[in-house]
Design an enzyme around this catalytic site. Structure first.
Site, PDB file in Angstrom:
ATOM      1  N   SER A   9       0.714  -1.328   0.031  1.00  0.00           N
ATOM      2  CA  SER A   9      -0.059  -0.019  -0.087  1.00  0.00           C
ATOM      3  C   SER A   9       0.803   1.172  -0.056  1.00  0.00           C
ATOM      4  O   SER A   9       1.786   1.543   0.862  1.00  0.00           O
ATOM      5  CB  SER A   9      -0.859  -0.028   1.182  1.00  0.00           C
ATOM      6  OG  SER A   9      -1.361   1.365   1.552  1.00  0.00           O
ATOM      7  N   HIS A  34      -1.086  -1.036  -4.224  1.00  0.00           N
ATOM      8  CA  HIS A  34      -2.531  -0.843  -3.734  1.00  0.00           C
ATOM      9  C   HIS A  34      -2.564   0.600  -3.421  1.00  0.00           C
ATOM     10  O   HIS A  34      -1.727   1.065  -2.559  1.00  0.00           O
ATOM     11  CB  HIS A  34      -2.580  -1.741  -2.034  1.00  0.00           C
ATOM     12  CG  HIS A  34      -3.836  -1.573  -1.674  1.00  0.00           C
ATOM     13  ND1 HIS A  34      -4.827  -2.234  -2.000  1.00  0.00           N
ATOM     14  CD2 HIS A  34      -4.148  -0.911  -0.330  1.00  0.00           C
ATOM     15  CE1 HIS A  34      -5.869  -1.962  -1.344  1.00  0.00           C
ATOM     16  NE2 HIS A  34      -5.733  -1.222  -0.230  1.00  0.00           N
ATOM     17  N   ASP A  36      -4.545   3.455  -1.705  1.00  0.00           N
ATOM     18  CA  ASP A  36      -5.708   3.713  -0.738  1.00  0.00           C
ATOM     19  C   ASP A  36      -6.150   5.150  -0.813  1.00  0.00           C
ATOM     20  O   ASP A  36      -5.810   6.073  -0.358  1.00  0.00           O
ATOM     21  CB  ASP A  36      -4.897   3.447   0.620  1.00  0.00           C
ATOM     22  CG  ASP A  36      -5.318   2.107   1.100  1.00  0.00           C
ATOM     23  OD1 ASP A  36      -4.241   1.596   1.824  1.00  0.00           O
ATOM     24  OD2 ASP A  36      -6.148   1.353   0.842  1.00  0.00           O
ATOM     25  N   MET A  38      -8.853   7.821   0.252  1.00  0.00           N
ATOM     26  CA  MET A  38      -9.668   8.084   1.425  1.00  0.00           C
ATOM     27  C   MET A  38     -10.315   9.589   1.108  1.00  0.00           C
ATOM     28  O   MET A  38      -9.593  10.243   0.867  1.00  0.00           O
ATOM     29  CB  MET A  38      -8.890   8.315   2.732  1.00  0.00           C
ATOM     30  CG  MET A  38      -8.277   6.737   3.028  1.00  0.00           C
ATOM     31  SD  MET A  38      -7.221   6.750   4.755  1.00  0.00           S
ATOM     32  CE  MET A  38      -6.448   5.420   4.594  1.00  0.00           C
ATOM     33  N   HIS A  67      -8.448   1.199  -3.849  1.00  0.00           N
ATOM     34  CA  HIS A  67      -9.350   0.703  -2.676  1.00  0.00           C
ATOM     35  C   HIS A  67     -10.184   2.013  -2.455  1.00  0.00           C
ATOM     36  O   HIS A  67      -9.287   2.827  -1.950  1.00  0.00           O
ATOM     37  CB  HIS A  67      -8.407   0.292  -1.606  1.00  0.00           C
ATOM     38  CG  HIS A  67      -9.127  -0.066  -0.386  1.00  0.00           C
ATOM     39  ND1 HIS A  67      -8.354  -0.064   1.063  1.00  0.00           N
ATOM     40  CD2 HIS A  67     -10.546  -0.013  -0.142  1.00  0.00           C
ATOM     41  CE1 HIS A  67      -9.400  -0.194   2.030  1.00  0.00           C
ATOM     42  NE2 HIS A  67     -10.721  -0.187   1.367  1.00  0.00           N
ATOM     43  N   MET A  69     -12.256   4.189  -0.295  1.00  0.00           N
ATOM     44  CA  MET A  69     -12.753   4.369   0.909  1.00  0.00           C
ATOM     45  C   MET A  69     -13.298   5.530   0.946  1.00  0.00           C
ATOM     46  O   MET A  69     -12.917   6.688   1.410  1.00  0.00           O
ATOM     47  CB  MET A  69     -11.621   4.456   2.254  1.00  0.00           C
ATOM     48  CG  MET A  69     -11.233   2.940   2.386  1.00  0.00           C
ATOM     49  SD  MET A  69      -9.578   2.933   3.230  1.00  0.00           S
ATOM     50  CE  MET A  69      -8.319   2.960   2.043  1.00  0.00           C
ATOM     51  N   MET A 139     -11.207  -6.052   5.238  1.00  0.00           N
ATOM     52  CA  MET A 139     -10.554  -5.220   5.992  1.00  0.00           C
ATOM     53  C   MET A 139     -10.041  -6.018   7.144  1.00  0.00           C
ATOM     54  O   MET A 139     -11.073  -6.396   8.062  1.00  0.00           O
ATOM     55  CB  MET A 139     -11.108  -3.984   6.260  1.00  0.00           C
ATOM     56  CG  MET A 139     -11.390  -3.028   5.004  1.00  0.00           C
ATOM     57  SD  MET A 139     -10.033  -2.657   4.266  1.00  0.00           S
ATOM     58  CE  MET A 139      -9.225  -1.655   5.563  1.00  0.00           C
ATOM     59  N   ASP A 177      -6.306  -6.598   4.183  1.00  0.00           N
ATOM     60  CA  ASP A 177      -5.810  -5.331   4.350  1.00  0.00           C
ATOM     61  C   ASP A 177      -5.604  -4.750   5.340  1.00  0.00           C
ATOM     62  O   ASP A 177      -6.652  -4.499   5.916  1.00  0.00           O
ATOM     63  CB  ASP A 177      -6.397  -4.212   3.094  1.00  0.00           C
ATOM     64  CG  ASP A 177      -6.042  -2.830   3.258  1.00  0.00           C
ATOM     65  OD1 ASP A 177      -6.558  -2.015   2.564  1.00  0.00           O
ATOM     66  OD2 ASP A 177      -5.197  -2.560   3.935  1.00  0.00           O
TER      67      ASP A 177
HETATM   68  C1  DX5 Z   1      -6.526   1.285   5.991  1.00  0.00           C
HETATM   69  C2  DX5 Z   1      -5.639   0.954   4.873  1.00  0.00           C
HETATM   70  C3  DX5 Z   1      -4.356   0.442   5.490  1.00  0.00           C
HETATM   71  C4  DX5 Z   1      -3.330   0.111   4.660  1.00  0.00           C
HETATM   72  C5  DX5 Z   1      -2.229  -0.725   4.984  1.00  0.00           C
HETATM   73  O1  DX5 Z   1      -7.598   2.098   5.541  1.00  0.00           O
HETATM   74  O2  DX5 Z   1      -6.262   0.408   3.754  1.00  0.00           O
HETATM   75  O3  DX5 Z   1      -4.714  -0.945   6.005  1.00  0.00           O
HETATM   76  O4  DX5 Z   1      -3.831  -0.193   3.407  1.00  0.00           O
HETATM   77  O5  DX5 Z   1      -1.728  -0.334   6.132  1.00  0.00           O
HETATM   78  P1  DX5 Z   1      -0.862  -1.290   7.058  1.00  0.00           P
HETATM   79  O6  DX5 Z   1      -0.284  -2.338   6.219  1.00  0.00           O
HETATM   80  O7  DX5 Z   1       0.384  -0.405   7.336  1.00  0.00           O
HETATM   81  O8  DX5 Z   1      -1.707  -1.921   8.147  1.00  0.00           O
HETATM   82 ZN    ZN Z   2      -6.524  -0.527   1.397  1.00  0.00          ZN
END
Ligand code: DX5
Ligand code: ZN
Length: 219
Positions: A9, A34, A36, A38, A67, A69, A139, A177
């Protein structure tokens, strides 16, 4: 036996040098990137939008695993597909009654479609739509930030889903994840997960390539 793939990620990357981070991940043997996303509404933090995906596209041949979110993912998916995403994953919690419609819309964009369930969401809530998605993202932390501890009960959700898919002759990827480390990765793989997301473990590693290989279950 499904090939295990690792999707580091970029949430844990240096945001001031994201292109180099993605090139470094590819050199280190990552299978996917990946991303992320947000939006500050579905989760409190804001990371980046489709412009980041567009900027990163020329830096890697690896699949961009986006991903979302975000709220109203049916409004946002197209921009990410146009920006070069290979997979767009939406949250079941953000879709509600519009889940099936949203999954079909994502597929209609010509990208692989994922659905994600947060830790508090029963995985049974998305299994009826199993033919509408290419990947289930379980998740293992509460969405919103990296570096959290894996929530053990989420392993059972992946196991339940894998049993359901096998019973119904389906074979979507199962991605996990959040909080995945070299110490717990074998249990994550054992739960039927075949795509492992890791942010802090990969970017915090002294030997990034070795860590990615070990997360995959090699050497
Ligand atoms: C949460 C993110 C994290 C990220 C991974 O919203 O999606 O989970 O991808 O983070 P680590 O591997 O640092 O937990
Ligand atoms: Zn993610």
């Amino acid at each position: 036996m499904r090939k295990i793939r690792v999707a580091p990620s970029i949430l844990s990357a240096d945001f001031a040098a994201m292109g180099e981070a993605v090139e470094r991940l590819e050199r280190a043997g990552a299978d996917l990137i990946h991303c992320d996303v947000m939006d500050g509404s579905f989760v409190p933090m804001i990371t980046f939008g489709s412009y980041m995906v567009e900027a990163l596209r020329p830096h890697t041949r690896l699949p961009l695993d986006v991903h979302l979110m975000t709220v109203t993912p049916w409004e946002k998916a197209e921009a990410f597909a146009r920006a070069g995403a290979d997979i767009v994953t939406v949250h079941a919690e953000a879709c509600g009654e519009r889940l099936k419609e949203t999954l079909r819309l994502v597929r209609s964009l010509g990208v692989r479609c994922g659905v994600s369930v947060s830790p508090h969401t029963p995985v049974e809530s998305v299994l009826p739509f199993a033919e509408e998605f290419d990947m289930l993202l379980v998740m293992s932390v509460v969405p919103g930030k990296g570096g959290q501890k894996l929530i053990e009960s989420t392993l059972g959700k992946a196991e339940l889903a894998r049993e359901f898919f096998e019973k119904h002759g389906l074979s979507p990827d199962i991605e996990m994840d959040g909080g995945v480390t070299e110490e717990n990765a074998a249990r994550v793989r054992g739960a039927g997960v075949n795509v492992i997301v890791a942010g802090s473990t990969v970017f915090g590693a002294a030997d990034m390539a070795g860590t990615i290989a070990r997360l995959r279950g090699e050497n």
